[in-house]
Design a protein around this motif. Sequence first.
Motif, PDB file in Angstrom:
ATOM      1  N   SER A 111       2.498  -9.539 -13.145  1.00 35.42           N
ATOM      2  CA  SER A 111       1.031  -9.583 -13.062  1.00 35.42           C
ATOM      3  C   SER A 111       0.512 -10.403 -11.892  1.00 35.42           C
ATOM      4  CB  SER A 111       0.417 -10.097 -14.370  1.00 35.42           C
ATOM      5  OG  SER A 111       0.732  -9.209 -15.415  1.00 35.42           O
ATOM      6  N   ALA A 112       1.349 -10.660 -10.924  1.00 40.89           N
ATOM      7  CA  ALA A 112       0.897 -11.351  -9.712  1.00 40.89           C
ATOM      8  C   ALA A 112       0.369 -10.290  -8.738  1.00 40.89           C
ATOM      9  CB  ALA A 112       2.045 -12.118  -9.078  1.00 40.89           C
ATOM     10  N   THR A 113      -0.756 -10.581  -8.151  1.00 31.89           N
ATOM     11  CA  THR A 113      -1.363  -9.649  -7.200  1.00 31.89           C
ATOM     12  C   THR A 113      -1.207 -10.194  -5.791  1.00 31.89           C
ATOM     13  OG1 THR A 113      -2.961  -8.924  -8.863  1.00 31.89           O
ATOM     14  CG2 THR A 113      -3.504  -8.458  -6.571  1.00 31.89           C
ATOM     15  N   ASN A 114      -0.729  -9.364  -4.910  1.00 28.80           N
ATOM     16  CA  ASN A 114      -0.612  -9.724  -3.508  1.00 28.80           C
ATOM     17  C   ASN A 114      -0.875  -8.477  -2.659  1.00 28.80           C
ATOM     18  OD1 ASN A 114       1.703  -8.573  -4.430  1.00 28.80           O
ATOM     19  ND2 ASN A 114       3.062 -10.198  -3.785  1.00 28.80           N
ATOM     20  N   TYR A 115      -0.877  -8.648  -1.351  1.00 27.09           N
ATOM     21  CA  TYR A 115      -1.133  -7.538  -0.444  1.00 27.09           C
ATOM     22  C   TYR A 115       0.180  -6.979   0.090  1.00 27.09           C
ATOM     23  CZ  TYR A 115      -6.129  -8.358  -0.471  1.00 27.09           C
ATOM     24  OH  TYR A 115      -7.446  -8.481  -0.865  1.00 27.09           O
ATOM     25  N   ILE A 116       0.226  -5.673   0.180  1.00 28.62           N
ATOM     26  CA  ILE A 116       1.381  -4.988   0.748  1.00 28.62           C
ATOM     27  C   ILE A 116       0.882  -4.011   1.817  1.00 28.62           C
ATOM     28  CG2 ILE A 116       2.782  -5.162  -1.353  1.00 28.62           C
ATOM     29  CD1 ILE A 116       2.088  -2.123  -1.803  1.00 28.62           C
ATOM     30  N   LYS A 117       1.791  -3.606   2.689  1.00 25.54           N
ATOM     31  CA  LYS A 117       1.447  -2.574   3.666  1.00 25.54           C
ATOM     32  C   LYS A 117       1.125  -1.286   2.935  1.00 25.54           C
ATOM     33  CE  LYS A 117       4.200  -3.649   7.744  1.00 25.54           C
ATOM     34  NZ  LYS A 117       5.297  -3.159   8.592  1.00 25.54           N
ATOM     35  N   ASN A 118       0.182  -0.559   3.464  1.00 26.76           N
ATOM     36  CA  ASN A 118      -0.137   0.746   2.919  1.00 26.76           C
ATOM     37  C   ASN A 118       1.127   1.618   3.036  1.00 26.76           C
ATOM     38  OD1 ASN A 118      -0.982   3.468   2.668  1.00 26.76           O
ATOM     39  ND2 ASN A 118      -3.053   2.916   3.276  1.00 26.76           N
ATOM     40  N   PRO A 119       1.618   2.172   1.933  1.00 32.66           N
ATOM     41  CA  PRO A 119       2.829   2.993   1.992  1.00 32.66           C
ATOM     42  C   PRO A 119       2.727   4.164   2.981  1.00 32.66           C
ATOM     43  CG  PRO A 119       2.258   2.531  -0.282  1.00 32.66           C
ATOM     44  CD  PRO A 119       1.121   2.042   0.567  1.00 32.66           C
ATOM     45  N   LEU A 120       1.517   4.652   3.210  1.00 33.62           N
ATOM     46  CA  LEU A 120       1.340   5.743   4.160  1.00 33.62           C
ATOM     47  C   LEU A 120       1.657   5.294   5.584  1.00 33.62           C
ATOM     48  CD1 LEU A 120       0.571   8.699   4.282  1.00 33.62           C
ATOM     49  CD2 LEU A 120      -1.814   8.015   4.537  1.00 33.62           C
ATOM     50  N   SER A 121       1.368   4.036   5.899  1.00 31.69           N
ATOM     51  CA  SER A 121       1.681   3.535   7.248  1.00 31.69           C
ATOM     52  C   SER A 121       3.191   3.470   7.454  1.00 31.69           C
ATOM     53  CB  SER A 121       1.036   2.177   7.499  1.00 31.69           C
ATOM     54  OG  SER A 121       1.641   1.170   6.725  1.00 31.69           O
ATOM     55  N   ILE A 122       3.925   3.176   6.401  1.00 29.45           N
ATOM     56  CA  ILE A 122       5.384   3.140   6.485  1.00 29.45           C
ATOM     57  C   ILE A 122       5.927   4.554   6.713  1.00 29.45           C
ATOM     58  CG2 ILE A 122       7.497   2.628   5.189  1.00 29.45           C
ATOM     59  CD1 ILE A 122       5.777   0.395   3.765  1.00 29.45           C
ATOM     60  N   GLU A 123       5.368   5.521   5.991  1.00 29.08           N
ATOM     61  CA  GLU A 123       5.784   6.917   6.164  1.00 29.08           C
ATOM     62  C   GLU A 123       5.420   7.435   7.546  1.00 29.08           C
ATOM     63  OE1 GLU A 123       7.811   8.715   4.177  1.00 29.08           O
ATOM     64  OE2 GLU A 123       7.915   6.808   3.101  1.00 29.08           O
ATOM     65  N   LEU A 124       4.276   6.996   8.053  1.00 33.10           N
ATOM     66  CA  LEU A 124       3.859   7.412   9.392  1.00 33.10           C
ATOM     67  C   LEU A 124       4.866   6.935  10.432  1.00 33.10           C
ATOM     68  CD1 LEU A 124       1.321   8.877  10.623  1.00 33.10           C
ATOM     69  CD2 LEU A 124       0.528   6.609  11.232  1.00 33.10           C
ATOM     70  N   THR A 125       5.328   5.703  10.292  1.00 31.45           N
ATOM     71  CA  THR A 125       6.326   5.150  11.208  1.00 31.45           C
ATOM     72  C   THR A 125       7.632   5.942  11.129  1.00 31.45           C
ATOM     73  OG1 THR A 125       5.342   2.969  11.002  1.00 31.45           O
ATOM     74  CG2 THR A 125       7.606   3.051  11.801  1.00 31.45           C
ATOM     75  N   LYS A 126       8.059   6.298   9.932  1.00 31.50           N
ATOM     76  CA  LYS A 126       9.279   7.094   9.763  1.00 31.50           C
ATOM     77  C   LYS A 126       9.121   8.471  10.414  1.00 31.50           C
ATOM     78  CE  LYS A 126      10.670   5.048   5.341  1.00 31.50           C
ATOM     79  NZ  LYS A 126      10.838   5.327   3.907  1.00 31.50           N
ATOM     80  N   THR A 127       7.929   9.035  10.299  1.00 28.55           N
ATOM     81  CA  THR A 127       7.681  10.355  10.876  1.00 28.55           C
ATOM     82  C   THR A 127       7.727  10.299  12.402  1.00 28.55           C
ATOM     83  OG1 THR A 127       6.362  10.936   8.947  1.00 28.55           O
ATOM     84  CG2 THR A 127       6.095  12.325  10.875  1.00 28.55           C
ATOM     85  N   VAL A 128       7.224   9.226  12.986  1.00 25.61           N
ATOM     86  CA  VAL A 128       7.302   9.050  14.442  1.00 25.61           C
ATOM     87  C   VAL A 128       8.765   8.992  14.870  1.00 25.61           C
ATOM     88  CG1 VAL A 128       6.841   7.423  16.325  1.00 25.61           C
ATOM     89  CG2 VAL A 128       5.045   7.971  14.691  1.00 25.61           C
TER      90      VAL A 128
END
Length: 113
Positions: A62-79
């Motif tokens: 139940s701890a809340t923190n910020y993470i990278k948007n998963p779509l940005s990670i997929e975008l990098t993989k696609t590049v």
Amino acid sequence: MKGGELMGEVTNDLLRSYLGENYQPSDEQLITLYVETYEFYKRMQEELKKMPLMMKHTNKASATNYIKNPLSIELTKTVQTLNNLLKSLGLTPSQRKEFKLGGGHVDDGFDSF
């Protein structure tokens, strides 16, 4: 014809023109895969523009923190995938430079600057 189909045809032709005399019919599958992956990349890029780069995430504890948007990670993989496809076709900048040097280009030393 849809806009994406037109873009795909232009990109197919563009890749074939970049290959020039090095084009082989066996390149078609890689060209098609590149075009489809590029279209996917553009769709993800448009979606990511509408979203934050960092997102709140609540973990199991139940701890809340910020993470990278998963779509940005997929975008990098696609590049990376697009770059690998260009390598397979021999169309990266370094490969084109090698081709020019091997294809009668006179090395005047300018490239070393």
